[in-house]
Design a protein around this motif. Structure first.
Motif, PDB file in Angstrom:
ATOM      1  N   ARG A  99      28.925  31.194  26.215  1.00 44.69           N
ATOM      2  CA  ARG A  99      29.596  31.835  25.078  1.00 44.69           C
ATOM      3  C   ARG A  99      30.090  33.230  25.469  1.00 44.69           C
ATOM      4  O   ARG A  99      31.233  33.599  25.192  1.00 44.69           O
ATOM      5  CB  ARG A  99      28.640  31.921  23.890  1.00 44.69           C
ATOM      6  N   ALA A 100      29.237  33.997  26.158  1.00 42.75           N
ATOM      7  CA  ALA A 100      29.628  35.343  26.583  1.00 42.75           C
ATOM      8  C   ALA A 100      30.796  35.276  27.571  1.00 42.75           C
ATOM      9  O   ALA A 100      31.725  36.090  27.502  1.00 42.75           O
ATOM     10  CB  ALA A 100      28.438  36.057  27.202  1.00 42.75           C
ATOM     11  N   ALA A 101      30.758  34.317  28.492  1.00 50.61           N
ATOM     12  CA  ALA A 101      31.846  34.171  29.455  1.00 50.61           C
ATOM     13  C   ALA A 101      33.138  33.767  28.753  1.00 50.61           C
ATOM     14  O   ALA A 101      34.224  34.239  29.121  1.00 50.61           O
ATOM     15  CB  ALA A 101      31.475  33.143  30.519  1.00 50.61           C
ATOM     16  N   ALA A 102      33.042  32.912  27.759  1.00 51.66           N
ATOM     17  CA  ALA A 102      34.237  32.497  27.012  1.00 51.66           C
ATOM     18  C   ALA A 102      34.833  33.681  26.258  1.00 51.66           C
ATOM     19  O   ALA A 102      36.061  33.834  26.194  1.00 51.66           O
ATOM     20  CB  ALA A 102      33.882  31.367  26.051  1.00 51.66           C
ATOM     21  N   ILE A 103      33.985  34.526  25.709  1.00 56.26           N
ATOM     22  CA  ILE A 103      34.474  35.717  25.008  1.00 56.26           C
ATOM     23  C   ILE A 103      35.169  36.652  25.996  1.00 56.26           C
ATOM     24  O   ILE A 103      36.258  37.171  25.720  1.00 56.26           O
ATOM     25  CB  ILE A 103      33.319  36.418  24.268  1.00 56.26           C
ATOM     26  N   ARG A 104      34.538  36.853  27.174  1.00 53.76           N
ATOM     27  CA  ARG A 104      35.173  37.701  28.191  1.00 53.76           C
ATOM     28  C   ARG A 104      36.519  37.119  28.620  1.00 53.76           C
ATOM     29  O   ARG A 104      37.502  37.850  28.775  1.00 53.76           O
ATOM     30  CB  ARG A 104      34.263  37.846  29.416  1.00 53.76           C
ATOM     31  N   ALA A 106      38.503  35.119  26.880  1.00 58.91           N
ATOM     32  CA  ALA A 106      39.479  35.242  25.794  1.00 58.91           C
ATOM     33  C   ALA A 106      40.001  36.671  25.691  1.00 58.91           C
ATOM     34  O   ALA A 106      41.199  36.893  25.469  1.00 58.91           O
ATOM     35  CB  ALA A 106      38.852  34.805  24.471  1.00 58.91           C
ATOM     36  N   ARG A 107      39.114  37.646  25.869  1.00 57.90           N
ATOM     37  CA  ARG A 107      39.548  39.053  25.820  1.00 57.90           C
ATOM     38  C   ARG A 107      40.501  39.358  26.974  1.00 57.90           C
ATOM     39  O   ARG A 107      41.502  40.063  26.805  1.00 57.90           O
ATOM     40  CB  ARG A 107      38.346  39.979  25.858  1.00 57.90           C
ATOM     41  N   ALA A 108      40.178  38.835  28.153  1.00 56.58           N
ATOM     42  CA  ALA A 108      41.056  39.048  29.298  1.00 56.58           C
ATOM     43  C   ALA A 108      42.395  38.357  29.083  1.00 56.58           C
ATOM     44  O   ALA A 108      43.447  38.898  29.443  1.00 56.58           O
ATOM     45  CB  ALA A 108      40.395  38.527  30.579  1.00 56.58           C
ATOM     46  N   GLU A 109      42.364  37.195  28.473  1.00 54.94           N
ATOM     47  CA  GLU A 109      43.604  36.467  28.197  1.00 54.94           C
ATOM     48  C   GLU A 109      44.473  37.245  27.222  1.00 54.94           C
ATOM     49  O   GLU A 109      45.691  37.335  27.391  1.00 54.94           O
ATOM     50  CB  GLU A 109      43.245  35.090  27.626  1.00 54.94           C
ATOM     51  N   ARG A 110      43.851  37.812  26.195  1.00 55.22           N
ATOM     52  CA  ARG A 110      44.604  38.628  25.237  1.00 55.22           C
ATOM     53  C   ARG A 110      45.183  39.872  25.899  1.00 55.22           C
ATOM     54  O   ARG A 110      46.239  40.351  25.516  1.00 55.22           O
ATOM     55  CB  ARG A 110      43.707  39.040  24.072  1.00 55.22           C
ATOM     56  N   ALA A 111      44.476  40.395  26.868  1.00 53.50           N
ATOM     57  CA  ALA A 111      44.940  41.597  27.564  1.00 53.50           C
ATOM     58  C   ALA A 111      45.991  41.267  28.630  1.00 53.50           C
ATOM     59  O   ALA A 111      46.499  42.169  29.292  1.00 53.50           O
ATOM     60  CB  ALA A 111      43.758  42.317  28.200  1.00 53.50           C
ATOM     61  N   GLY A 112      46.278  39.989  28.833  1.00 48.58           N
ATOM     62  CA  GLY A 112      47.284  39.592  29.810  1.00 48.58           C
ATOM     63  C   GLY A 112      46.751  39.436  31.207  1.00 48.58           C
ATOM     64  O   GLY A 112      47.507  39.424  32.162  1.00 48.58           O
ATOM     65  N   GLN A 113      45.449  39.287  31.371  1.00 48.76           N
ATOM     66  CA  GLN A 113      44.847  39.165  32.688  1.00 48.76           C
ATOM     67  C   GLN A 113      44.356  37.756  32.960  1.00 48.76           C
ATOM     68  O   GLN A 113      43.612  37.546  33.901  1.00 48.76           O
ATOM     69  CB  GLN A 113      43.664  40.124  32.804  1.00 48.76           C
ATOM     70  N   THR A 117      42.041  35.241  36.907  1.00 49.30           N
ATOM     71  CA  THR A 117      40.685  34.715  37.043  1.00 49.30           C
ATOM     72  C   THR A 117      40.625  33.439  37.851  1.00 49.30           C
ATOM     73  O   THR A 117      39.601  33.131  38.432  1.00 49.30           O
ATOM     74  CB  THR A 117      40.052  34.464  35.670  1.00 49.30           C
ATOM     75  N   GLY A 118      41.692  32.653  37.855  1.00 51.16           N
ATOM     76  CA  GLY A 118      41.701  31.437  38.617  1.00 51.16           C
ATOM     77  C   GLY A 118      40.994  30.279  37.937  1.00 51.16           C
ATOM     78  O   GLY A 118      40.900  29.205  38.480  1.00 51.16           O
ATOM     79  N   SER A 119      40.482  30.472  36.748  1.00 53.91           N
ATOM     80  CA  SER A 119      39.803  29.377  36.056  1.00 53.91           C
ATOM     81  C   SER A 119      40.837  28.526  35.331  1.00 53.91           C
ATOM     82  O   SER A 119      41.866  29.024  34.882  1.00 53.91           O
ATOM     83  CB  SER A 119      38.773  29.913  35.061  1.00 53.91           C
ATOM     84  N   PRO A 120      40.587  27.210  35.222  1.00 55.07           N
ATOM     85  CA  PRO A 120      41.569  26.336  34.584  1.00 55.07           C
ATOM     86  C   PRO A 120      41.654  26.640  33.090  1.00 55.07           C
ATOM     87  O   PRO A 120      40.689  26.999  32.445  1.00 55.07           O
ATOM     88  CB  PRO A 120      41.001  24.932  34.817  1.00 55.07           C
ATOM     89  N   ALA A 121      42.860  26.478  32.567  1.00 60.90           N
ATOM     90  CA  ALA A 121      43.065  26.696  31.137  1.00 60.90           C
ATOM     91  C   ALA A 121      42.580  25.467  30.378  1.00 60.90           C
ATOM     92  O   ALA A 121      42.749  24.333  30.809  1.00 60.90           O
ATOM     93  CB  ALA A 121      44.547  26.934  30.857  1.00 60.90           C
ATOM     94  N   LEU A 122      41.950  25.691  29.244  1.00 63.00           N
ATOM     95  CA  LEU A 122      41.490  24.592  28.411  1.00 63.00           C
ATOM     96  C   LEU A 122      42.636  24.163  27.516  1.00 63.00           C
ATOM     97  O   LEU A 122      43.300  24.987  26.895  1.00 63.00           O
ATOM     98  CB  LEU A 122      40.299  25.045  27.569  1.00 63.00           C
ATOM     99  N   ARG A 123      42.853  22.860  27.476  1.00 57.47           N
ATOM    100  CA  ARG A 123      43.933  22.339  26.646  1.00 57.47           C
ATOM    101  C   ARG A 123      43.357  21.564  25.494  1.00 57.47           C
ATOM    102  O   ARG A 123      42.300  20.964  25.576  1.00 57.47           O
ATOM    103  CB  ARG A 123      44.818  21.397  27.465  1.00 57.47           C
ATOM    104  N   GLN A 124      44.111  21.555  24.396  1.00 56.21           N
ATOM    105  CA  GLN A 124      43.699  20.781  23.230  1.00 56.21           C
ATOM    106  C   GLN A 124      44.277  19.388  23.379  1.00 56.21           C
ATOM    107  O   GLN A 124      45.453  19.213  23.680  1.00 56.21           O
ATOM    108  CB  GLN A 124      44.224  21.433  21.953  1.00 56.21           C
ATOM    109  N   ALA A 125      43.411  18.387  23.179  1.00 60.23           N
ATOM    110  CA  ALA A 125      43.868  16.997  23.278  1.00 60.23           C
ATOM    111  C   ALA A 125      44.787  16.701  22.110  1.00 60.23           C
ATOM    112  O   ALA A 125      44.544  17.092  20.985  1.00 60.23           O
ATOM    113  CB  ALA A 125      42.673  16.048  23.275  1.00 60.23           C
ATOM    114  N   GLY A 126      45.827  16.002  22.355  1.00 66.71           N
ATOM    115  CA  GLY A 126      46.737  15.753  21.245  1.00 66.71           C
ATOM    116  C   GLY A 126      47.324  14.467  21.378  1.00 66.71           C
ATOM    117  O   GLY A 126      47.865  13.632  21.045  1.00 66.71           O
TER     118      GLY A 126
END
Length: 126
Positions: A99-104, A106-113, A117-126
């Motif tokens: 949970r803490a890593a996900a928050i970090r 998300a904050r980095a993603e909002r900041a444009g970074q 990180t090199g981690s894969p983006a999570l996609r919503q199944a549709g």
């Protein structure tokens, strides 16, 4: 000629006269009976199939967390759990770390970074 009851669209429910009784507000006799029952009732044995399923789920969760959140320190997760309670405690600790890593993240993603990180983006199944 229609009756007066037919004109009433919704019948009224009966309201209890006093407060709702719960275990906390139960009588002393109920509490004594419950204590006596608990004193003689055999403890529920731990289900080995359930414990094995929990261990398997914990292993899958660890593998997924290591793949998705590479920046999590997994010092605590190297030990092998000895009981279901230990597994649950480890799951709570690991879930909080994820949970803490996900928050970090998300904050980095909002900041444009997020791209750094090199981690894969999570996609919503549709």
């Amino acid at each position: 000629m229609p009756s007066a009851a037919a004109d009433d669209p919704a019948p009224q429910r009966a309201v209890p006269a006093g407060p709702v009784k719960t275990r906390e507000s139960a009588s002393a006799g109920y509490r004594r009976a419950l204590a006596a029952h608990r004193a003689v009732a055999p403890p529920r044995p731990e289900n080995p199939a359930l414990a094995a399923a929990v261990v398997r789920q914990e292993q899958v969760r660890r593998e997924l967390a290591a793949t998705v959140f590479t920046d999590i320190e997994q010092d605590q997760e190297n030990g092998v759990p000895t009981s279901l309670e230990d597994v649950r405690a480890q799951q709570r600790q690991a879930a909080e770390a994820v949970r803490a890593a996900a928050i970090r993240h998300a904050r980095a993603e909002r900041a444009g970074q997020a791209g750094t990180t090199g981690s894969p983006a999570l996609r919503q199944a549709g």
